[in-house]
Structure formats: C-alpha cells, structure tokens
Design a protein around this motif. Sequence first.
Motif, mmCIF file in Angstrom:
data_model
loop_
_atom_site.group_PDB
_atom_site.id
_atom_site.type_symbol
_atom_site.label_atom_id
_atom_site.label_comp_id
_atom_site.label_asym_id
_atom_site.label_seq_id
_atom_site.Cartn_x
_atom_site.Cartn_y
_atom_site.Cartn_z
ATOM 1 N N SER A 17 0.818 -1.217 0.000
ATOM 2 C CA SER A 17 0.000 0.000 0.000
ATOM 3 C C SER A 17 0.846 1.258 0.000
ATOM 4 C CB SER A 17 -0.931 0.019 1.216
ATOM 5 O OG SER A 17 -0.180 0.017 2.412
ATOM 6 N N SER A 18 0.240 2.334 -0.493
ATOM 7 C CA SER A 18 0.862 3.649 -0.411
ATOM 8 C C SER A 18 0.847 4.111 1.040
ATOM 9 C CB SER A 18 0.097 4.654 -1.285
ATOM 10 O OG SER A 18 -1.181 4.912 -0.721
ATOM 11 N N LEU A 24 -4.523 5.605 6.674
ATOM 12 C CA LEU A 24 -5.967 5.783 6.828
ATOM 13 C C LEU A 24 -6.705 4.463 7.029
ATOM 14 C CD1 LEU A 24 -6.809 8.535 4.168
ATOM 15 C CD2 LEU A 24 -6.635 8.805 6.642
ATOM 16 N N ILE A 25 -6.320 3.439 6.291
ATOM 17 C CA ILE A 25 -7.083 2.189 6.288
ATOM 18 C C ILE A 25 -6.434 1.127 7.168
ATOM 19 C CG2 ILE A 25 -8.127 0.413 4.867
ATOM 20 C CD1 ILE A 25 -9.208 3.304 4.425
ATOM 21 N N LEU A 26 -5.218 0.732 6.870
ATOM 22 C CA LEU A 26 -4.595 -0.364 7.603
ATOM 23 C C LEU A 26 -4.294 0.003 9.053
ATOM 24 C CD1 LEU A 26 -2.169 -1.760 4.863
ATOM 25 C CD2 LEU A 26 -4.557 -2.353 5.312
ATOM 26 N N GLN A 27 -3.923 1.267 9.282
ATOM 27 C CA GLN A 27 -3.664 1.741 10.645
ATOM 28 C C GLN A 27 -4.893 2.405 11.274
ATOM 29 O OE1 GLN A 27 -0.084 4.140 10.370
ATOM 30 N NE2 GLN A 27 0.898 2.610 9.077
ATOM 31 N N GLU A 61 -6.650 5.148 10.880
ATOM 32 C CA GLU A 61 -6.805 6.571 11.193
ATOM 33 C C GLU A 61 -8.122 7.118 10.655
ATOM 34 O OE1 GLU A 61 -3.870 9.571 10.934
ATOM 35 O OE2 GLU A 61 -2.217 8.208 11.431
ATOM 36 N N TYR A 62 -8.696 6.450 9.672
ATOM 37 C CA TYR A 62 -10.004 6.873 9.154
ATOM 38 C C TYR A 62 -11.036 6.948 10.274
ATOM 39 C CZ TYR A 62 -14.109 7.096 6.085
ATOM 40 O OH TYR A 62 -15.279 7.485 5.465
ATOM 41 N N LEU A 63 -10.992 5.990 11.193
ATOM 42 C CA LEU A 63 -11.950 6.006 12.299
ATOM 43 C C LEU A 63 -11.708 7.193 13.231
ATOM 44 C CD1 LEU A 63 -12.320 2.246 13.310
ATOM 45 C CD2 LEU A 63 -13.774 3.629 11.808
ATOM 46 N N LYS A 64 -10.451 7.637 13.353
ATOM 47 C CA LYS A 64 -10.170 8.830 14.148
ATOM 48 C C LYS A 64 -10.806 10.061 13.518
ATOM 49 C CE LYS A 64 -5.748 7.121 15.972
ATOM 50 N NZ LYS A 64 -4.291 7.377 16.074
ATOM 51 N N ILE A 65 -10.848 10.087 12.180
ATOM 52 C CA ILE A 65 -11.496 11.198 11.482
ATOM 53 C C ILE A 65 -12.994 11.179 11.761
ATOM 54 C CG2 ILE A 65 -11.961 12.192 9.206
ATOM 55 C CD1 ILE A 65 -9.311 10.959 8.267
ATOM 56 N N VAL A 66 -13.593 9.989 11.723
ATOM 57 C CA VAL A 66 -15.031 9.871 12.027
ATOM 58 C C VAL A 66 -15.305 10.325 13.453
ATOM 59 C CG1 VAL A 66 -17.003 8.305 12.144
ATOM 60 C CG2 VAL A 66 -15.246 7.962 10.390
ATOM 61 N N ASP A 67 -14.444 9.949 14.390
ATOM 62 C CA ASP A 67 -14.625 10.332 15.796
ATOM 63 C C ASP A 67 -14.479 11.841 15.984
ATOM 64 O OD1 ASP A 67 -15.023 7.717 16.637
ATOM 65 O OD2 ASP A 67 -12.886 7.377 17.039
ATOM 66 N N ARG A 110 -7.230 10.563 -4.600
ATOM 67 C CA ARG A 110 -7.697 9.515 -5.505
ATOM 68 C C ARG A 110 -6.626 9.123 -6.519
ATOM 69 N NH1 ARG A 110 -11.609 11.591 -10.409
ATOM 70 N NH2 ARG A 110 -10.328 13.324 -11.132
ATOM 71 N N GLY A 111 -5.475 9.777 -6.477
ATOM 72 C CA GLY A 111 -4.436 9.510 -7.446
ATOM 73 C C GLY A 111 -3.706 8.211 -7.197
ATOM 74 N N GLU A 112 -2.635 8.249 -6.413
ATOM 75 C CA GLU A 112 -1.849 7.056 -6.123
ATOM 76 C C GLU A 112 -2.001 6.655 -4.651
ATOM 77 O OE1 GLU A 112 0.377 5.128 -8.559
ATOM 78 O OE2 GLU A 112 -1.429 6.013 -9.415
ATOM 79 N N THR A 113 -3.161 6.919 -4.074
ATOM 80 C CA THR A 113 -3.454 6.513 -2.701
ATOM 81 C C THR A 113 -4.237 5.208 -2.754
ATOM 82 O OG1 THR A 113 -3.547 8.840 -2.082
ATOM 83 C CG2 THR A 113 -4.407 7.268 -0.501
#
Length: 239
Positions: A58-59, A65-68, A70-76, A116-119
Amino acid sequence: MIQFNPIVSEIQEKMKNISFILMQHENKDFCLAKVHTNNWRQLSYRDNHKEYRFIIVSSPVFARLILQREYLKIVDRFPEYFGTENDWNIIRAIKEYDKNFLLREYSDREFFDYIRGETMAYVFKIENNETISNRILRLDLCRNINSSNVFQGGIFHVFKHFTPKGYNTISSNHKEFIVETFSEIYRHIILNFYSDEFVKEEGNCYEAKSLLRDGHVLRGIYYKEDEIPVSFINSMRID
C-alpha cells in the motif's frame, strides 16, 4: 518483515509493470512503482475451512488511513461530516484532519484529486505453490465522485455498506451491515474478489459473489480492461 522471499521479486516486478502501464493508460505524470517490503502487510484468512494468504502493498496514506485505522479517528473527530448523503463532506473531513501536513491551502477538488491519485493498495494472493495469482486487485480509496455527490469505486464506496460496531455510520449513508471490526471490511472485499464465483459480465466487468457470516450474499463488480493486468472495485452491494 515479509517471509515469502521467493515471491518478493515477483510482486515487486508485477507492481512496477502495473504502475507504469496505468500511468501511461491514465495519462498520469507519476506513479507509485515500489514500496519497501518493511511496509508490506501479510494477511491470512480462513474461509469455508480453507486458509488463504495475501500480501497488501500500500501507499503511505492508504496504510495510515485504512490499515492503521486513522479513518476512524477522522469519524470520531468530525462526526458532523458523516451521514450527510454528500461524500464531499467526507473529503472535507479528511482534509481538515490532515491540514497540518499540507504544504498549502487546498480546494476540495485539489485535495480529492490528490487522494484519488496514487493513494491505494495492491492485493496479491499467494497460491499453494508459492506463486502469485494472476488475479490482482488495486484497492483505491475512491475513483471518482459523481454528480449526485456519491463515491464511485474504491473502498470509500464500500464503506456505505458496512458499519463497524459502535458507529452510526462511517460514510455519508446511514448504517447498513454491522461488522465487528474495521479491518473486517477489507477482509470481505479481498475474499469476495478472490472467490471462486468470479464471472465475466458484459464489457470489462466481472461479478464476484461471497457469503457474509450470517448468510447474506456480498456481490462485487470489478472493472478490468483486457490489456491492464489489474482489477478495480466498480461497485458492491449486500443482497
């Protein structure tokens, strides 16, 4: 550290070739062609009494954001940006979360084009003979946002169908199928894509079917052009 040394060079070569092909095909100025093996992730899943092994390359932003998670921290931190039926609000939430890392002020469109590029992440299946499956998944965050302000393709599209326990939603939609953990979402995607029920439809689309734990059918549609050796999530739904 990845232990499957005989296949490391095979994965590196496949990723480099795919990245250069996509860069030319999509008229990009750059591509992510190599990721150090220290940042690869090895996964082992059991399904229908069988064990399947995968490697995710992964990039850095996808990993964070996904594997670690952090996306859920953004939601929180920014719950008001979710469940609004407008996926641009999710882009704004991620941009606000990451603002201290940005070199300048970005418009919503500029930041969206960046993520959305190379992420993305490439998912490789390890076969029993220690080779890599010819079926390869590129898991982008998203491919586009349509005129109805809805994510098209990528894992952000899938988030509207799955909600981790303890959350009202992690997308712009309302709660749908409840999963125990966030990582269960990409587990379902990977097992769906590599399921035995993978059938070519009209054009460049393939349909895959897999079962969720309660018997619901997960139906995924993947896009793959004949000359491009990788597939993309087009859409997904739970029947």
